[in-house]
Design a protein around this motif. Structure first.
Motif, PDB file in Angstrom:
ATOM      1  N   ARG A  17      17.116 -10.995   1.019  1.00 35.15           N
ATOM      2  CA  ARG A  17      17.401 -10.125   0.064  1.00 35.15           C
ATOM      3  C   ARG A  17      18.836 -10.128  -0.112  1.00 35.15           C
ATOM      4  N   LEU A  77       1.645  -1.236  -2.346  1.00 34.52           N
ATOM      5  CA  LEU A  77       2.123  -1.699  -3.393  1.00 34.52           C
ATOM      6  C   LEU A  77       1.437  -2.478  -4.259  1.00 34.52           C
ATOM      7  N   LEU A 128       2.617  -0.678   3.899  1.00 40.08           N
ATOM      8  CA  LEU A 128       3.234  -0.458   2.308  1.00 40.08           C
ATOM      9  C   LEU A 128       2.987  -1.427   1.556  1.00 40.08           C
ATOM     10  N   GLU A 157      15.978 -10.097   5.771  1.00 39.61           N
ATOM     11  CA  GLU A 157      17.223  -9.512   5.418  1.00 39.61           C
ATOM     12  C   GLU A 157      18.139 -10.789   4.790  1.00 39.61           C
ATOM     13  N   GLU A 196      10.375  -9.909  -9.399  1.00 35.80           N
ATOM     14  CA  GLU A 196      10.589  -8.530  -8.988  1.00 35.80           C
ATOM     15  C   GLU A 196       9.506  -8.188  -7.837  1.00 35.80           C
ATOM     16  N   LEU A 197       8.149  -8.334  -8.116  1.00 36.10           N
ATOM     17  CA  LEU A 197       7.211  -8.299  -7.010  1.00 36.10           C
ATOM     18  C   LEU A 197       7.703  -8.730  -5.534  1.00 36.10           C
ATOM     19  N   THR A 235       4.457  -6.604 -14.561  1.00 36.31           N
ATOM     20  CA  THR A 235       5.293  -6.810 -13.496  1.00 36.31           C
ATOM     21  C   THR A 235       5.654  -8.385 -13.111  1.00 36.31           C
ATOM     22  N   ALA A 236       6.892  -8.422 -13.100  1.00 39.49           N
ATOM     23  CA  ALA A 236       7.350  -9.872 -12.964  1.00 39.49           C
ATOM     24  C   ALA A 236       7.176 -10.394 -11.465  1.00 39.49           C
ATOM     25  N   HIS A 273      10.540  -9.776  -4.639  1.00 38.79           N
ATOM     26  CA  HIS A 273      11.678  -9.070  -4.289  1.00 38.79           C
ATOM     27  C   HIS A 273      11.477  -7.788  -3.597  1.00 38.79           C
ATOM     28  N   GLY A 274      10.497  -7.149  -3.901  1.00 43.12           N
ATOM     29  CA  GLY A 274      10.052  -5.719  -3.437  1.00 43.12           C
ATOM     30  C   GLY A 274       9.218  -6.096  -2.145  1.00 43.12           C
ATOM     31  N   ASN A 314      11.914  -6.866   0.471  1.00 48.08           N
ATOM     32  CA  ASN A 314      12.521  -5.710   0.783  1.00 48.08           C
ATOM     33  C   ASN A 314      11.601  -4.850   1.735  1.00 48.08           C
ATOM     34  N   LEU A 315      10.446  -4.829   1.744  1.00 50.08           N
ATOM     35  CA  LEU A 315       9.671  -3.930   2.379  1.00 50.08           C
ATOM     36  C   LEU A 315       9.427  -4.496   3.691  1.00 50.08           C
ATOM     37  N   CYS A 316       9.789  -5.721   3.918  1.00 56.66           N
ATOM     38  CA  CYS A 316       9.636  -6.514   5.116  1.00 56.66           C
ATOM     39  C   CYS A 316      10.810  -6.633   6.147  1.00 56.66           C
ATOM     40  N   ILE A 317      11.987  -5.770   5.548  1.00 59.53           N
ATOM     41  CA  ILE A 317      13.142  -5.653   6.411  1.00 59.53           C
ATOM     42  C   ILE A 317      12.899  -4.550   7.228  1.00 59.53           C
ATOM     43  N   GLY A 318      13.445  -4.894   8.440  1.00 60.28           N
ATOM     44  CA  GLY A 318      13.309  -3.901   9.543  1.00 60.28           C
ATOM     45  C   GLY A 318      11.880  -3.865  10.174  1.00 60.28           C
TER      46      GLY A 318
END
Lengths: 196, 196
Positions: free
Chosen positions: B112, B180, B176, B109, B154-155, B150-151, B157-158, B161-165
């Motif tokens: 990001r 990806l 997930l 969290e 960016e990867l 794919t930068a 960051h993604g 984000n997926l690791c949030i929660g």
DNA sequence: GGCATAAACGGAACATTGTTCCGTATAGTC
DNA sequence: GACTATACGGAACAATGTTCCGTTTATGCC
């Protein structure tokens, strides 16, 4: 919603309307995290009135975006019917969902939050959108286009997470979401009757 | 980086140590969002002392996890050398990164977050980890295993984000993230135009 | 219309947390 | 031991969410 016995007082109904309008405006200009006081001021009511009508912020968010959530939910079966393939329909539906999330500052963040204040939001998304997503997923699995084993809730959770922090010039979740959906595809070495 | 002329006072060094220890413990028990006062109390200092040593929370986080971030960065080239393929190395390295994030409550969290307080965290991740990720990505592209475009930022960051929660029993980001990474693959027998 | 009452209101007050500031204490030096 | 730059502590301020209760008012009844 007929006008039966326990009719609310006129001022209460008026204030609820005013609050919805004020909240919608405030959400646009300052995101869904806008301070409660600000919404109250914009609506011309006290903070107590907000909490009486909408016990949690999530209740307010759900009320404000109710129509859009419904529209998104109803788009699912429509896309499935009109799209060439279930996988294409899934992709287009996810795009709708992503659009919905990224155009509301902070909504993705609220959606992923596990704070108890957002239970209502979670519940509503679960009730309305997850089944739609599941239907699309199932159809794509049945058509042999994607591998089974991905739960709708999990996928939506992931898509929601990827949408966090959009709006920053340097990050566009759509590309990554597309990668995620692409990752669902059946590997070509697996004999599957699916050909787009 | 030796202890040259402008040597700090002994109590200052002692307090910095105590703060790092207290913060590490507090992060484990209450997440990286633990209130400042709590860390200060645990370390037996006043809140002013925290802000003097670590102007932002991100500085404290970076200091506490410095070693682990370094280890992750150094693992990149090692994995590339020892793994069968660049894509496999990328997958394993991303797993390390995910492990690092999900074992620290709230770190994903914070990562990001675009709040200015976390600039230092962003900067450090950018400096140390993004180049490693880029190296792995480039190698996989060069080997023809994944599609270009794919930068690394960016990867990551993604993935962040997926690791949030994570930590919530009902959500495991690893599946997930794997999707990806799978989505990056360049299927050799399928022309790029077949993508939806 | 006047009145009683339940419903609704408003905003002060409290709680939590981040952040700043300055009077005080002290480590290091001569 | 005295002096000074350094560091410390924690009160104080700010932002925000949430609760609570005295006051106001809409509604139904006479």
């Amino acid at each position: 919603m007929t006008i039966t016995t326990p009719r609310k007082r006129a001022d209460a109904r008026r204030n609820q309307e005013a609050l919805l309008d004020a909240a919608a405006a405030a959400f646009v200009s300052s995101g869904v995290d806008v301070p409660v006081r600000e919404i109250a001021a914009k609506a011309g009511v006290g903070v107590g009135t907000i909490y009486r009508h909408f016990p949690t912020r999530a209740d307010l968010i759900v009320a404000v975006y109710h129509h859009q959530i419904e529209a998104c939910a109803e788009a699912g079966p429509a896309l499935l019917a009109e799209s060439g393939s279930p996988h294409a329909a899934l992709g287009r539906w996810i795009d709708l969902f992503v659009d919905f999330l990224v155009t509301k500052h902070g909504l993705a963040e609220a959606f992923r939050s596990d704070s108890s204040s957002f239970e209502t939001l979670h519940a509503h998304f679960l009730d309305r959108l997850v089944p739609v997503c599941a239907e699309l997923l199932d159809a794509a699995v049945a058509a042999g286009e994607i591998r089974p084993g991905t739960a709708a809730l999990e996928l939506m959770h992931g898509v929601g997470n990827l949408c966090i922090g959009a709006r920053s010039e340097t990050y566009d979740p759509r590309r990554l979401v597309a990668l995620l959906i692409a990752g669902l595809r059946n590997p070509p070495d697996r004999p599957a009757a699916a050909r787009v």
